[in-house]
Design a protein around this motif. Structure first.
Motif, mmCIF file in Angstrom:
data_model
loop_
_atom_site.group_PDB
_atom_site.id
_atom_site.type_symbol
_atom_site.label_atom_id
_atom_site.label_comp_id
_atom_site.label_asym_id
_atom_site.label_seq_id
_atom_site.Cartn_x
_atom_site.Cartn_y
_atom_site.Cartn_z
ATOM 1 N N LEU A 64 1.081 2.703 -0.972
ATOM 2 C CA LEU A 64 2.114 2.457 -1.972
ATOM 3 C C LEU A 64 1.856 3.289 -3.229
ATOM 4 C CD1 LEU A 64 2.415 -1.443 -1.807
ATOM 5 C CD2 LEU A 64 3.800 0.254 -0.592
ATOM 6 N N THR A 65 2.926 3.773 -3.833
ATOM 7 C CA THR A 65 2.797 4.446 -5.126
ATOM 8 C C THR A 65 2.524 3.399 -6.206
ATOM 9 O OG1 THR A 65 5.128 4.257 -5.716
ATOM 10 C CG2 THR A 65 4.491 6.170 -4.380
ATOM 11 N N ASP A 66 2.131 3.859 -7.386
ATOM 12 C CA ASP A 66 1.889 2.928 -8.492
ATOM 13 C C ASP A 66 3.141 2.120 -8.806
ATOM 14 O OD1 ASP A 66 -0.689 3.836 -8.700
ATOM 15 O OD2 ASP A 66 -0.315 5.137 -10.427
ATOM 16 N N ARG A 67 4.294 2.790 -8.794
ATOM 17 C CA ARG A 67 5.544 2.088 -9.093
ATOM 18 C C ARG A 67 5.842 1.050 -8.018
ATOM 19 N NH1 ARG A 67 8.176 0.944 -13.448
ATOM 20 N NH2 ARG A 67 8.968 3.005 -14.039
ATOM 21 N N GLU A 68 5.605 1.390 -6.754
ATOM 22 C CA GLU A 68 5.843 0.446 -5.664
ATOM 23 C C GLU A 68 4.912 -0.756 -5.765
ATOM 24 O OE1 GLU A 68 7.493 3.758 -2.437
ATOM 25 O OE2 GLU A 68 5.411 3.071 -2.361
ATOM 26 N N ARG A 69 3.673 -0.526 -6.184
ATOM 27 C CA ARG A 69 2.752 -1.647 -6.397
ATOM 28 C C ARG A 69 3.273 -2.553 -7.508
ATOM 29 N NH1 ARG A 69 -3.191 -1.181 -5.371
ATOM 30 N NH2 ARG A 69 -3.436 0.220 -3.598
ATOM 31 N N GLU A 70 3.799 -1.933 -8.543
ATOM 32 C CA GLU A 70 4.351 -2.706 -9.648
ATOM 33 C C GLU A 70 5.509 -3.576 -9.176
ATOM 34 O OE1 GLU A 70 5.684 -1.841 -14.261
ATOM 35 O OE2 GLU A 70 5.998 -0.268 -12.766
ATOM 36 N N VAL A 71 6.393 -2.989 -8.392
ATOM 37 C CA VAL A 71 7.524 -3.739 -7.860
ATOM 38 C C VAL A 71 7.036 -4.834 -6.912
ATOM 39 C CG1 VAL A 71 9.586 -3.584 -6.410
ATOM 40 C CG2 VAL A 71 9.153 -1.839 -8.143
ATOM 41 N N LEU A 72 6.032 -4.535 -6.105
ATOM 42 C CA LEU A 72 5.492 -5.526 -5.171
ATOM 43 C C LEU A 72 4.950 -6.747 -5.914
ATOM 44 C CD1 LEU A 72 4.647 -6.505 -2.383
ATOM 45 C CD2 LEU A 72 2.594 -5.068 -2.565
ATOM 46 N N ALA A 116 19.378 -1.745 -10.533
ATOM 47 C CA ALA A 116 19.222 -2.594 -9.359
ATOM 48 C C ALA A 116 19.177 -1.759 -8.086
ATOM 49 C CB ALA A 116 20.357 -3.612 -9.284
ATOM 50 N N GLY A 117 19.943 -0.669 -8.055
ATOM 51 C CA GLY A 117 19.933 0.206 -6.887
ATOM 52 C C GLY A 117 18.587 0.873 -6.676
ATOM 53 N N THR A 118 17.966 1.313 -7.769
ATOM 54 C CA THR A 118 16.641 1.939 -7.671
ATOM 55 C C THR A 118 15.606 0.930 -7.203
ATOM 56 O OG1 THR A 118 17.173 3.522 -9.416
ATOM 57 C CG2 THR A 118 14.838 3.153 -8.951
ATOM 58 N N VAL A 119 15.694 -0.298 -7.720
ATOM 59 C CA VAL A 119 14.773 -1.349 -7.293
ATOM 60 C C VAL A 119 14.959 -1.620 -5.802
ATOM 61 C CG1 VAL A 119 14.133 -3.770 -7.530
ATOM 62 C CG2 VAL A 119 14.642 -2.408 -9.571
ATOM 63 N N LYS A 120 16.214 -1.684 -5.370
ATOM 64 C CA LYS A 120 16.484 -1.925 -3.949
ATOM 65 C C LYS A 120 15.841 -0.848 -3.086
ATOM 66 C CE LYS A 120 20.310 -2.617 -0.677
ATOM 67 N NZ LYS A 120 21.783 -2.666 -0.516
ATOM 68 N N ASP A 121 15.904 0.403 -3.536
ATOM 69 C CA ASP A 121 15.268 1.497 -2.795
ATOM 70 C C ASP A 121 13.758 1.315 -2.738
ATOM 71 O OD1 ASP A 121 17.725 2.667 -2.358
ATOM 72 O OD2 ASP A 121 17.562 4.077 -4.030
ATOM 73 N N SER A 156 12.929 -1.494 -0.295
ATOM 74 C CA SER A 156 13.063 -1.013 1.082
ATOM 75 C C SER A 156 11.861 -0.170 1.492
ATOM 76 C CB SER A 156 14.350 -0.192 1.209
ATOM 77 O OG SER A 156 14.493 0.315 2.520
ATOM 78 N N ALA A 157 11.419 0.712 0.585
ATOM 79 C CA ALA A 157 10.256 1.554 0.876
ATOM 80 C C ALA A 157 8.997 0.712 1.044
ATOM 81 C CB ALA A 157 10.059 2.582 -0.243
ATOM 82 N N ILE A 158 8.854 -0.318 0.215
ATOM 83 C CA ILE A 158 7.681 -1.191 0.288
ATOM 84 C C ILE A 158 7.636 -1.919 1.624
ATOM 85 C CG2 ILE A 158 6.695 -3.328 -0.650
ATOM 86 C CD1 ILE A 158 7.756 -2.340 -3.417
ATOM 87 N N GLN A 187 6.705 -12.059 3.244
ATOM 88 C CA GLN A 187 5.566 -11.442 3.910
ATOM 89 C C GLN A 187 4.928 -10.373 3.021
ATOM 90 O OE1 GLN A 187 8.526 -12.087 5.480
ATOM 91 N NE2 GLN A 187 7.665 -13.841 6.554
ATOM 92 N N ALA A 188 5.762 -9.636 2.282
ATOM 93 C CA ALA A 188 5.234 -8.656 1.334
ATOM 94 C C ALA A 188 4.452 -9.341 0.225
ATOM 95 C CB ALA A 188 6.374 -7.825 0.747
ATOM 96 N N ALA A 189 4.959 -10.474 -0.260
ATOM 97 C CA ALA A 189 4.275 -11.223 -1.307
ATOM 98 C C ALA A 189 2.929 -11.754 -0.816
ATOM 99 C CB ALA A 189 5.152 -12.374 -1.791
ATOM 100 N N LEU A 190 2.892 -12.237 0.419
ATOM 101 C CA LEU A 190 1.635 -12.696 0.994
ATOM 102 C C LEU A 190 0.611 -11.573 1.051
ATOM 103 C CD1 LEU A 190 2.896 -14.897 3.963
ATOM 104 C CD2 LEU A 190 1.664 -15.696 1.954
ATOM 105 N N LEU A 191 1.063 -10.397 1.443
ATOM 106 C CA LEU A 191 0.166 -9.253 1.533
ATOM 107 C C LEU A 191 -0.345 -8.850 0.150
ATOM 108 C CD1 LEU A 191 -1.045 -7.516 3.717
ATOM 109 C CD2 LEU A 191 0.872 -5.946 3.508
ATOM 110 N N ALA A 192 0.517 -8.916 -0.842
ATOM 111 C CA ALA A 192 0.101 -8.616 -2.216
ATOM 112 C C ALA A 192 -0.957 -9.602 -2.680
ATOM 113 C CB ALA A 192 1.305 -8.657 -3.152
#
Length: 220
Positions: A149-157, A177-182, A185-187, A198-203
């Motif tokens: 994950l990128t730093d930004r994706e970790r932040e969103v996670l 909201a569209g950028t967050v949705k992207d 999806s990538a995460i 499931q993503a939250a559990l992994l975090a």
């Protein structure tokens, strides 16, 4: 809709939630009638007791998840370290909260669920991870996925794990909201998980929610 074997609990939740202008409690019921009631009233959100004498909450969850248009389901529990919580989350529950949640927080938690967010009581989640460490240990493969994950994706996670919807995440870190949705999806793709819980559990398992582990907000 509130599903609990105790009439007092059902009426208490109904009273609290009905006081919110934007929330309608369309039904309350014990577990045995839950699935049929959901078919009849089609609630957006179901608060479901995880332990009931007439029918197990996990059984009800499975039946609700099998419906053509299942509602969002969050599990209700009295126990900080309920042994069924992990199973419920892995079975598609959108989170869990303790029955002694403060009344002024309850309506906001339902709004979060309705908006597609994740609700996990911090007190209960810490107890679950501490009580079942072997069940939540992060394997090498999962760790490698988190590492991609990128730093930004970790932040969103992290914000997903905190229960925020896409709109709320966008407001928090100044993204559309569209950028967050992207990003979401990538995460999900990188982590190879089927949804936000499931993503939250992994975090949580990766330690991203620990103090001092939170992203700085200056990510890519």
């Amino acid at each position: 809709m509130v599903v609990d074997d105790e009439a007092l609990v059902r009426s208490g939740f109904e009273l609290i939630l009905s006081s919110a202008d934007d929330i309608e409690v369309v039904a309350t019921t014990a577990g045995a009638e839950a699935v049929e009631t959901v078919r009849r009233v089609a609630p957006d959100v179901v608060l479901l007791d995880i332990r009931m004498p007439d029918v197990d909450g996990l059984t009800v969850l499975g039946r609700l998840r099998a419906l053509a248009e299942p509602p969002v389901v969050a599990m209700l529990t009295t126990f900080d370290a309920d042994e069924y919580i992990l199973t419920a989350l892995r079975s598609g529950a959108a989170g869990f909260l303790l029955k002694d949640t403060e009344p002024d927080q309850l309506a906001q938690l339902v709004r979060t669920l309705a908006a597609g967010g994740v609700v996990m009581s911090p007190k209960a989640s810490r107890a679950v991870w501490q009580t079942h460490p072997g069940a939540v240990a992060l394997g090498d493969e999962d760790a490698a996925r988190v590492g991609r994950l990128t730093d930004r994706e970790r932040e969103v996670l992290v914000l997903i794990a905190e229960g925020l919807s896409n709109a709320d995440i966008g407001t928090r870190i100044h993204l559309s909201a569209g950028t967050v949705k992207d990003h979401v999806s990538a995460i999900l793709t990188k982590l190879r998980v089927g949804g936000r819980v499931q993503a939250a559990l992994l975090a949580q398992r990766a330690g991203l929610l620990d103090d001092g582990q939170r992203p700085s907000g200056s990510g890519r």
